[in-house]
Write an enzyme that holds these catalytic residues in place. Structure first.
Site, short mmCIF file in Angstrom:
data_model
loop_
_atom_site.label_atom_id
_atom_site.label_comp_id
_atom_site.label_asym_id
_atom_site.label_seq_id
_atom_site.Cartn_x
_atom_site.Cartn_y
_atom_site.Cartn_z
CB VAL A 59 44.01 -41.95 -22.28
CG1 VAL A 59 44.49 -40.72 -23.45
CG2 VAL A 59 45.16 -43.11 -22.27
CB CYS A 60 42.06 -37.72 -21.90
SG CYS A 60 40.89 -36.23 -22.26
CB THR A 61 38.45 -36.67 -18.17
OG1 THR A 61 37.76 -37.38 -19.30
CG2 THR A 61 38.68 -35.27 -18.81
CB THR A 66 43.83 -35.05 -16.66
OG1 THR A 66 42.47 -35.50 -17.26
CG2 THR A 66 43.45 -33.44 -16.17
#
Length: 237
Positions: free
Chosen positions: A118-120, A138
């Site tokens: 998830v995300c970075t 990302t």
């Protein structure tokens, strides 16, 4: 005299052992973003047959990137040797990914059923060599960093390639987890869970992605994120 067990009904699977639990490792490290992990955890943890475990370098509390929220790791990375599913969230920090986590991802990924971010958190997967030459997503502000580490960054909210699923920034973790749940148990289970958590977003503003927000807002938010990423989190007290 016959015992009560002699009259017990046969198991639905023909008397075989019940299915092995699906072990889902939710990876924590200092400075993690809480919603990246908690969103998927809420989707996946209550499903029967799921063993949801917070893991970190060492068992115990791990503090997020605000310095104000802690989650408790029940197991160490060394103890979690063969998870079926890995979920790793991101961080505001611009520091190099924690090498203990990167090395663990390299060890466990070949045998996972699903490896997700998830995300970075995608930066961690890329650092482990899992996204080399592969489409992934990302947080929009870190797209260049993901590309620099060998992935092909897309603007999709959720990207599924083989057994790897990546999600865009923060709130997209819920979308990723519902996608994963559909792959694990079918769309009806995922749809029912979506209803159970009443995930029916109607955001008050239509500025949730850089393609929708005014250019000056995008640049302002980018600069604020850069400032936050360069600072140390507040003390957790």
């Amino acid at each position: 005299m016959p015992s009560a067990d002699d009259h017990a009904p046969a198991a639905a699977n023909g008397g075989q052992q019940p299915p092995k639990p699906v072990t889902i490792a939710f990876v924590l490290y200092p400075g993690f973003t809480a919603l990246d992990i908690i969103g998927p955890f809420e989707v996946l943890a209550f499903v029967p047959g799921h063993e949801a475990v917070f893991v970190a370098a060492e068992p115990g509390p791990v503090t997020d990137d605000t310095g104000r929220c802690q989650l408790i790791a029940a197991a160490s990375l060394d103890q979690m040797t063969a998870p079926d599913v890995v979920v790793i969230g991101g961080t505001l920090s611009t520091k190099e990914p924690d090498q203990a986590v990167v090395q663990w991802l390299r060890r466990v990924h070949p045998a996972t059923t699903w490896t997700t971010s998830v995300c970075t958190g995608a930066i961690y997967l890329a650092a482990a060599g899992i996204l080399d030459g592969q489409d992934a997503t990302t947080h929009w502000a870190w797209a260049g960093e993901l590309e620099r580490r060998g992935a092909r960054c897309t603007e999709q909210r959720v990207v599924e390639r083989g057994k790897v699923i990546t999600a865009a920034g923060v709130s997209a973790g819920i979308d990723m987890a519902l996608t994963l749940l559909a792959r694990l148990h079918g769309p009806q289970i995922a749809q029912g869970l979506q209803l159970a958590i009443e995930y029916d977003p109607e955001p008050p503003f239509d500025t949730g992605s850089p393609s929708k927000a005014p250019a000056e807002m995008v640049e302002f938010v980018r600069s604020q994120l850069t400032t936050l990423a360069a600072s140390e989190p507040a003390s957790s007290g």
